[in-house]
Design a protein around this motif. Structure first.
Motif, PDB file in Angstrom:
ATOM      1  N   ASP A   1      26.583  13.368  10.202  1.00  0.00           N
ATOM      2  CA  ASP A   1      26.352  13.745  11.598  1.00  0.00           C
ATOM      3  C   ASP A   1      25.257  12.901  12.235  1.00  0.00           C
ATOM      4  OD1 ASP A   1      24.297  14.667  10.114  1.00  0.00           O
ATOM      5  OD2 ASP A   1      24.336  16.737  10.867  1.00  0.00           O
ATOM      6  N   ASP A   2      24.930  11.767  11.584  1.00  0.00           N
ATOM      7  CA  ASP A   2      23.951  10.801  12.089  1.00  0.00           C
ATOM      8  C   ASP A   2      22.537  11.351  12.144  1.00  0.00           C
ATOM      9  OD1 ASP A   2      25.843   8.835  12.362  1.00  0.00           O
ATOM     10  OD2 ASP A   2      26.344   9.420  14.415  1.00  0.00           O
ATOM     11  N   GLU A   3      22.288  12.443  11.453  1.00  0.00           N
ATOM     12  CA  GLU A   3      20.912  12.899  11.349  1.00  0.00           C
ATOM     13  C   GLU A   3      20.193  12.004  10.344  1.00  0.00           C
ATOM     14  OE1 GLU A   3      20.836  16.947  10.310  1.00  0.00           O
ATOM     15  OE2 GLU A   3      21.558  17.683  12.238  1.00  0.00           O
ATOM     16  N   ALA A   4      19.024  11.510  10.712  1.00  0.00           N
ATOM     17  CA  ALA A   4      18.306  10.564   9.858  1.00  0.00           C
ATOM     18  C   ALA A   4      16.966  11.142   9.452  1.00  0.00           C
ATOM     19  CB  ALA A   4      18.104   9.240  10.578  1.00  0.00           C
ATOM     20  N   GLY A   5      16.445  10.607   8.382  1.00  0.00           N
ATOM     21  CA  GLY A   5      15.133  11.027   7.928  1.00  0.00           C
ATOM     22  C   GLY A   5      14.539   9.983   7.016  1.00  0.00           C
ATOM     23  N   ASN A   6      13.255  10.082   6.750  1.00  0.00           N
ATOM     24  CA  ASN A   6      12.556   9.132   5.896  1.00  0.00           C
ATOM     25  C   ASN A   6      11.685   9.893   4.909  1.00  0.00           C
ATOM     26  OD1 ASN A   6      13.502   6.842   7.326  1.00  0.00           O
ATOM     27  ND2 ASN A   6      11.954   7.197   8.891  1.00  0.00           N
ATOM     28  N   THR A   7      11.487   9.297   3.769  1.00  0.00           N
ATOM     29  CA  THR A   7      10.472   9.779   2.849  1.00  0.00           C
ATOM     30  C   THR A   7       9.657   8.583   2.404  1.00  0.00           C
ATOM     31  OG1 THR A   7      10.032  10.936   0.776  1.00  0.00           O
ATOM     32  CG2 THR A   7      12.016   9.589   0.844  1.00  0.00           C
ATOM     33  N   PHE A   8       8.356   8.703   2.410  1.00  0.00           N
ATOM     34  CA  PHE A   8       7.472   7.583   2.128  1.00  0.00           C
ATOM     35  C   PHE A   8       7.141   7.554   0.646  1.00  0.00           C
ATOM     36  CE2 PHE A   8       6.980   8.508   6.564  1.00  0.00           C
ATOM     37  CZ  PHE A   8       7.019   7.253   7.138  1.00  0.00           C
TER      38      PHE A   8
ATOM     39  N   ARG B   1       0.845  -1.188   0.000  1.00  0.00           N
ATOM     40  CA  ARG B   1       0.000   0.000   0.000  1.00  0.00           C
ATOM     41  C   ARG B   1       0.883   1.241   0.000  1.00  0.00           C
ATOM     42  NH1 ARG B   1      -2.263  -3.402   3.819  1.00  0.00           N
ATOM     43  NH2 ARG B   1      -1.247  -2.246   5.491  1.00  0.00           N
ATOM     44  N   ASP B   2       0.244   2.387  -0.291  1.00  0.00           N
ATOM     45  CA  ASP B   2       0.994   3.638  -0.298  1.00  0.00           C
ATOM     46  C   ASP B   2       1.633   3.879   1.060  1.00  0.00           C
ATOM     47  OD1 ASP B   2       0.120   3.912  -2.828  1.00  0.00           O
ATOM     48  OD2 ASP B   2      -1.352   5.494  -2.436  1.00  0.00           O
ATOM     49  N   GLY B   3       2.888   4.293   1.027  1.00  0.00           N
ATOM     50  CA  GLY B   3       3.590   4.611   2.259  1.00  0.00           C
ATOM     51  C   GLY B   3       4.291   3.437   2.900  1.00  0.00           C
ATOM     52  N   GLU B   4       4.126   2.206   2.351  1.00  0.00           N
ATOM     53  CA  GLU B   4       4.779   1.055   2.960  1.00  0.00           C
ATOM     54  C   GLU B   4       6.225   0.892   2.508  1.00  0.00           C
ATOM     55  OE1 GLU B   4       1.464  -2.140   4.348  1.00  0.00           O
ATOM     56  OE2 GLU B   4       2.259  -2.376   2.329  1.00  0.00           O
ATOM     57  N   VAL B   5       6.587   1.513   1.389  1.00  0.00           N
ATOM     58  CA  VAL B   5       7.982   1.532   0.973  1.00  0.00           C
ATOM     59  C   VAL B   5       8.595   2.836   1.469  1.00  0.00           C
ATOM     60  CG1 VAL B   5       9.598   1.445  -0.946  1.00  0.00           C
ATOM     61  CG2 VAL B   5       7.471   0.148  -1.049  1.00  0.00           C
ATOM     62  N   VAL B   6       9.690   2.723   2.209  1.00  0.00           N
ATOM     63  CA  VAL B   6      10.292   3.885   2.851  1.00  0.00           C
ATOM     64  C   VAL B   6      11.731   4.022   2.375  1.00  0.00           C
ATOM     65  CG1 VAL B   6      10.862   4.990   5.051  1.00  0.00           C
ATOM     66  CG2 VAL B   6       8.832   3.537   4.869  1.00  0.00           C
ATOM     67  N   VAL B   7      12.120   5.255   2.019  1.00  0.00           N
ATOM     68  CA  VAL B   7      13.514   5.557   1.713  1.00  0.00           C
ATOM     69  C   VAL B   7      14.101   6.266   2.926  1.00  0.00           C
ATOM     70  CG1 VAL B   7      15.114   6.770   0.205  1.00  0.00           C
ATOM     71  CG2 VAL B   7      13.046   5.741  -0.748  1.00  0.00           C
ATOM     72  N   SER B   8      15.095   5.657   3.532  1.00  0.00           N
ATOM     73  CA  SER B   8      15.741   6.235   4.706  1.00  0.00           C
ATOM     74  C   SER B   8      17.114   6.745   4.314  1.00  0.00           C
ATOM     75  CB  SER B   8      15.877   5.186   5.816  1.00  0.00           C
ATOM     76  OG  SER B   8      14.598   4.770   6.260  1.00  0.00           O
ATOM     77  N   PHE B   9      17.501   7.864   4.897  1.00  0.00           N
ATOM     78  CA  PHE B   9      18.807   8.428   4.603  1.00  0.00           C
ATOM     79  C   PHE B   9      19.405   8.965   5.893  1.00  0.00           C
ATOM     80  CE2 PHE B   9      15.497  11.528   3.898  1.00  0.00           C
ATOM     81  CZ  PHE B   9      15.918  12.632   4.618  1.00  0.00           C
TER      82      PHE B   9
ATOM     83  N   SER C   1      11.376  12.007  -4.252  1.00  0.00           N
ATOM     84  CA  SER C   1      12.151  13.243  -4.266  1.00  0.00           C
ATOM     85  C   SER C   1      12.088  13.873  -2.885  1.00  0.00           C
ATOM     86  CB  SER C   1      11.596  14.212  -5.318  1.00  0.00           C
ATOM     87  OG  SER C   1      12.297  15.441  -5.274  1.00  0.00           O
ATOM     88  N   ILE C   2      13.227  14.438  -2.449  1.00  0.00           N
ATOM     89  CA  ILE C   2      13.278  15.111  -1.156  1.00  0.00           C
ATOM     90  C   ILE C   2      14.419  16.122  -1.186  1.00  0.00           C
ATOM     91  CG2 ILE C   2      14.778  13.357  -0.129  1.00  0.00           C
ATOM     92  CD1 ILE C   2      13.302  13.849   2.510  1.00  0.00           C
ATOM     93  N   ASP C   3      14.216  17.274  -0.540  1.00  0.00           N
ATOM     94  CA  ASP C   3      15.249  18.306  -0.449  1.00  0.00           C
ATOM     95  C   ASP C   3      16.070  18.094   0.815  1.00  0.00           C
ATOM     96  OD1 ASP C   3      14.397  19.506  -2.786  1.00  0.00           O
ATOM     97  OD2 ASP C   3      12.969  20.820  -1.750  1.00  0.00           O
TER      98      ASP C   3
ATOM     99  N   THR D   1      23.852   8.544   3.212  1.00  0.00           N
ATOM    100  CA  THR D   1      23.670   7.160   2.772  1.00  0.00           C
ATOM    101  C   THR D   1      22.174   6.886   2.720  1.00  0.00           C
ATOM    102  OG1 THR D   1      25.743   6.428   3.762  1.00  0.00           O
ATOM    103  CG2 THR D   1      24.126   4.730   3.267  1.00  0.00           C
ATOM    104  N   ALA D   2      21.708   6.259   1.641  1.00  0.00           N
ATOM    105  CA  ALA D   2      20.275   5.997   1.475  1.00  0.00           C
ATOM    106  C   ALA D   2      20.035   4.514   1.243  1.00  0.00           C
ATOM    107  CB  ALA D   2      19.714   6.799   0.307  1.00  0.00           C
ATOM    108  N   TYR D   3      18.893   4.029   1.715  1.00  0.00           N
ATOM    109  CA  TYR D   3      18.444   2.675   1.405  1.00  0.00           C
ATOM    110  C   TYR D   3      16.928   2.643   1.514  1.00  0.00           C
ATOM    111  CZ  TYR D   3      17.736   1.807   6.417  1.00  0.00           C
ATOM    112  OH  TYR D   3      17.304   1.866   7.712  1.00  0.00           O
ATOM    113  N   ALA D   4      16.316   1.664   0.857  1.00  0.00           N
ATOM    114  CA  ALA D   4      14.857   1.515   0.871  1.00  0.00           C
ATOM    115  C   ALA D   4      14.490   0.229   1.598  1.00  0.00           C
ATOM    116  CB  ALA D   4      14.307   1.491  -0.551  1.00  0.00           C
ATOM    117  N   TRP D   5      13.342   0.233   2.236  1.00  0.00           N
ATOM    118  CA  TRP D   5      12.859  -0.953   2.933  1.00  0.00           C
ATOM    119  C   TRP D   5      11.340  -0.960   2.932  1.00  0.00           C
ATOM    120  CZ3 TRP D   5       9.989   0.042   7.375  1.00  0.00           C
ATOM    121  CH2 TRP D   5      10.131   1.313   7.934  1.00  0.00           C
TER     122      TRP D   5
END
Length: 322
Positions: free
Chosen positions: A80-87, A68-76, A96-98, A105-109
């Motif tokens: 400085d160990d700041e993390a974020g996600n885009t769904f 479903r929408d939002g179940e695939v997440v790109v984490s980066f 796309s994300i600014d 480093t990015a990966y998807a899950w």
């Protein structure tokens, strides 16, 4: 007209411009307002002047899925160990994300999917960085085991062997179903249950595949059921066989001896004996030689003891000499 004279107790006014003294501008207040305004403008200009970059990419989904929408997440994550996600929208392969300039480093899950490879990238001000990611469905084997009549086979042992090595094992539930997660490869499936014929089958599991198997397990007919023979019963039967064999052997040996004795006696009745001393002939039935009175000797068939003819039994072994 003479000038007016102020009355007693009245303070003469010194204002001549026609304005109230309280309405005149105060220089210090104006300066403070100007400084505050400049500070706000400078801060806004500083924020607006901070440049960012854009991270974009495509997501490739391998394998069967009902995401479903939002179940695939790109984490980066940055240095400085700041993390974020885009769904990620599963109906649109792009994301796309600014981000602020820097190294990331990015990966998807996604649920029931293998994480993608971790990809390092750099964001530059006012630039666009492309990172494409791939998520692969976790491989699974699903199956149902039933009889030819359609009845589920419960508690059957299900094993998966890869090149002879056991890689997974499970059991069927009360509806005959089983499932297990395996790595891609070619497997040998073995399903066993008491009173049923074994199932041996080979299958290949591809990357991202969810394989569904439908299997039949035939019961062993009652006449083919092999029952364990009681050990004690087998030992008793073996003893009986051995004892019977020994008894038969003894009876046969005794019968042979009797037969030989009868044959010898018959032969002796049909011919005269020769005296071992003088060589004279001894008539049948006589125990002594009529020529030299030598008492004839006989030999026991059992022990070989010599004795006078006419002795009823062997003094050595008790064998009857009749």
């Amino acid at each position: 007209m003479p000038p007016a004279v102020p009355s007693a107790g009245t303070r003469p006014s010194t204002f001549t411009g026609g304005e109230d003294a309280t309405s005149r501008p105060r220089p210090l207040l104006a300066v403070l307002l100007l400084i505050t305004l400049c500070t706000i403008v400078a801060a806004a200009t500083s924020v607006a002047g901070e440049d960012t970059g854009t991270l974009r990419g495509d997501i490739t989904i391998v394998g069967q899925t009902n995401l479903r929408d939002g179940e695939v997440v790109v984490s980066f994550a940055g240095t400085d160990d700041e993390a974020g996600n885009t769904f990620f929208d599963s109906t649109d392969p792009h994301y796309s994300i600014d981000l602020a300039p820097g190294d990331y480093t990015a990966y998807a899950w996604a649920p029931v999917f293998h994480n993608s490879a971790r990809v390092p990238f750099t964001i530059v001000a006012n630039g666009t960085t492309w990172v494409n990611l791939t998520v692969v469905r976790q491989e699974e084997v699903l199956g149902t085991v039933s009889t030819p009549e359609g009845d589920p086979v419960e508690d059957a042992v299900v094993q998966f062997l890869l090149d002879g090595t056991l890689e997974g094992a499970t059991e069927t539930d009360d509806e005959g179903r089983f499932r297990d997660s395996l790595a891609p490869g070619t497997y040998e499936l073995q399903i066993t249950k008491a009173d049923f014929h074994d199932i041996l089958q080979q299958f290949t599991l591809d990357p991202g595949e969810v394989l569904n198997l439908t299997l039949e397990m035939e019961p062993v007919p009652k006449e083919e059921t092999v029952e364990e023979f009681p050990v004690m019963t087998a030992m008793v039967l073996l003893f009986i066989v051995v004892a019977t064999g020994l008894s038969i052997g003894m009876v046969m040996r005794q019968a042979r001896r009797l037969r030989l004795a009868q044959m010898k006696a018959e032969a002796e009745r049909t011919r005269d004996l020769a005296c071992p001393e003088c060589g004279g002939r001894v008539p049948e039935g006589d125990r002594k030689c009529p020529e030299c009175d030598h008492v004839l000797q006989v030999r026991c068939e059992d022990c070989g003891r010599s004795m006078d003819m006419g002795t009823p039994e062997c003094p050595e072994c008790g064998n009857s000499m009749d």
